[in-house]
Design a protein around this motif. Structure first.
Motif, short mmCIF file in Angstrom:
data_model
loop_
_atom_site.label_atom_id
_atom_site.label_comp_id
_atom_site.label_asym_id
_atom_site.label_seq_id
_atom_site.Cartn_x
_atom_site.Cartn_y
_atom_site.Cartn_z
N ARG A 88 0.82 -1.22 0.00
CA ARG A 88 0.00 0.00 0.00
C ARG A 88 0.85 1.26 0.00
N HIS A 89 2.02 1.21 0.63
CA HIS A 89 2.81 2.43 0.84
C HIS A 89 3.86 2.69 -0.23
N TYR A 90 4.55 1.67 -0.69
CA TYR A 90 5.73 1.89 -1.52
C TYR A 90 5.53 2.05 -3.02
N PRO A 91 4.40 1.65 -3.63
CA PRO A 91 4.25 1.96 -5.07
C PRO A 91 4.37 3.47 -5.28
N GLY A 92 5.14 3.85 -6.29
CA GLY A 92 5.41 5.27 -6.52
C GLY A 92 6.71 5.72 -5.87
N ILE A 93 7.20 4.95 -4.89
CA ILE A 93 8.48 5.24 -4.26
C ILE A 93 9.54 4.30 -4.84
N ILE A 94 9.21 3.01 -4.89
CA ILE A 94 10.06 2.00 -5.54
C ILE A 94 9.15 1.13 -6.41
N SER A 95 9.77 0.38 -7.32
CA SER A 95 8.99 -0.44 -8.24
C SER A 95 8.34 -1.63 -7.53
N ARG A 96 7.28 -2.16 -8.12
CA ARG A 96 6.64 -3.36 -7.58
C ARG A 96 7.62 -4.53 -7.53
N GLU A 97 8.50 -4.60 -8.53
CA GLU A 97 9.50 -5.67 -8.54
C GLU A 97 10.45 -5.54 -7.34
N GLN A 98 10.85 -4.31 -7.03
CA GLN A 98 11.73 -4.12 -5.88
C GLN A 98 10.97 -4.39 -4.58
N ILE A 99 9.72 -4.02 -4.51
CA ILE A 99 8.90 -4.32 -3.33
C ILE A 99 8.88 -5.83 -3.11
N ASP A 100 8.56 -6.59 -4.14
CA ASP A 100 8.52 -8.05 -4.01
C ASP A 100 9.87 -8.62 -3.60
N TYR A 101 10.94 -8.12 -4.21
CA TYR A 101 12.29 -8.59 -3.89
C TYR A 101 12.64 -8.32 -2.43
N MET A 102 12.37 -7.11 -1.98
CA MET A 102 12.74 -6.73 -0.62
C MET A 102 11.88 -7.46 0.42
N LEU A 103 10.60 -7.67 0.11
CA LEU A 103 9.75 -8.44 1.03
C LEU A 103 10.26 -9.88 1.14
N ALA A 104 10.59 -10.50 0.01
CA ALA A 104 11.07 -11.89 0.03
C ALA A 104 12.39 -11.98 0.79
N ARG A 105 13.24 -11.00 0.62
CA ARG A 105 14.56 -11.01 1.25
C ARG A 105 14.49 -10.66 2.74
N GLY A 106 13.73 -9.67 3.09
CA GLY A 106 13.73 -9.17 4.46
C GLY A 106 12.73 -9.80 5.40
N LYS B 13 14.74 8.12 0.41
CA LYS B 13 14.72 9.57 0.24
C LYS B 13 13.40 10.08 -0.32
N ARG B 14 12.67 9.24 -1.06
CA ARG B 14 11.39 9.65 -1.66
C ARG B 14 10.20 9.36 -0.73
N ASN B 15 10.46 8.77 0.42
CA ASN B 15 9.41 8.41 1.37
C ASN B 15 9.16 9.61 2.30
N THR B 16 8.61 10.66 1.72
CA THR B 16 8.50 11.93 2.44
C THR B 16 7.60 11.86 3.67
N SER B 17 6.55 11.06 3.62
CA SER B 17 5.66 10.99 4.79
C SER B 17 6.37 10.33 5.97
N SER B 18 7.16 9.31 5.70
CA SER B 18 7.89 8.66 6.80
C SER B 18 9.02 9.55 7.31
N ILE B 19 9.70 10.25 6.41
CA ILE B 19 10.75 11.18 6.84
C ILE B 19 10.15 12.22 7.78
N ALA B 20 9.00 12.78 7.42
CA ALA B 20 8.35 13.79 8.26
C ALA B 20 7.96 13.19 9.62
N PHE B 21 7.45 11.96 9.62
CA PHE B 21 7.10 11.29 10.88
C PHE B 21 8.34 11.15 11.76
#
Length: 180
Positions: free
Chosen positions: A31-49, A132-140
Motif C-alpha cells: 500500500r505504501h511503496y508503489p510510486g516510491i520504488i517499483s513493484r518488482e523491488q517491493i517483491d524482492y525486498m519483502l522476500a529477502r527481508g 529519500k522519496r518516502n516523504t511521509s515517513s521522513i516527516a514522521f
C-alpha cells in the motif's frame, strides 16, 4: 481495531509471530511503496527481508528485538531492531503500521519501545534508514526527533538499490521518554 479505543499493547514477538510480521509487512509495503520504488523491488525486498530466517535473527541475536503492536487482539504494526556496528548505537531496522491506524500513535509507541530496549542495551543513539522519496515517513521520523545524518545508496542485489537517508536520534540513557 482502533488503537484509540482498544487497549494497545506492545509485546515481544515469538517464533510463532513471524508469519504475522511477514503478513503485516506485505500489506503495508504494497500500500505504501508503489510510486516510491517499483513493484518488482517491493517483491524482492519483502522476500529477502521477511523470510523466516531473516526475521528469526531479531529473536536470536543479542541486542536485537522484534515487537508487535496489538490493538485488542489484532496485530496493527511491528518494529525490529539490532545492535549497530557503531558503539552505543541501535538500528531501528523495521517499523511498519497498518495504513488504517496510522496517525493514532502506534508508530510513536513502537519507537518508544525500541528506545527503551536500546537504553537497556546501553545505546545512546538510535539510527534508521528511510528511502529519500518516502516523504511521509521522513516527516514522521523528524516529528519523533530524528535528523538526517547522511545519504547513502546501497546495492541490494538483482539490480536494485536503496537510495536512503540515514537518520539518527540521540536517546538519553537515564530515563524513558513517553511518546504516547
Amino acid at each position: 481495531m482502533d488503537p484509540a479505543t482498544d487497549a494497545l499493547a506492545i509485546v515481544a514477538a515469538t517464533a510463532a509471530d513471524l508469519g504475522t510480521v511477514a503478513r503485516l509487512a506485505g500489506v503495508t509495503w504494497r500500500r505504501h511503496y508503489p510510486g516510491i520504488i517499483s513493484r518488482e523491488q517491493i517483491d524482492y525486498m519483502l522476500a529477502r527481508g521477511y523470510a523466516e530466517s531473516a526475521l528469526r535473527q531479531f529473536l536470536d541475536v543479542p541486542g536485537a528485538g522484534l515487537a508487535i503492536a496489538r490493538a485488542g487482539r489484532e496485530p496493527v504494526g511491528f518494529a525490529a531492531w539490532y545492535r549497530a556496528e557503531a558503539a552505543a548505537t541501535t538500528k531501528l531496522d523495521k517499523l511498519y503500521v497498518l495504513p488504517e491506524v496510522q496517525g493514532l500513535g502506534v508508530g510513536r509507541r513502537l519507537i518508544a519501545h525500541v528506545e527503551d530496549a536500546a537504553r537497556a542495551d546501553r545505546a545512546d543513539t538510535l539510527i534508521l534508514n528511510v528511502n529519500k522519496r518516502n516523504t511521509s515517513s521522513i516527516a514522521f521520523y523528524q516529528r519523533c526527533g530524528f535528523q538526517v545524518r547522511e545519504s547513502v545508496v546501497i546495492d541490494i542485489g538483482q539490480g536494485f538499490f536503496m537510495d536512503d537517508h540515514v537518520m539518527a536520534k540521540p536517546i538519553s540513557r537515564a530515563t524513558a521518554v513517553d511518546l504516547r
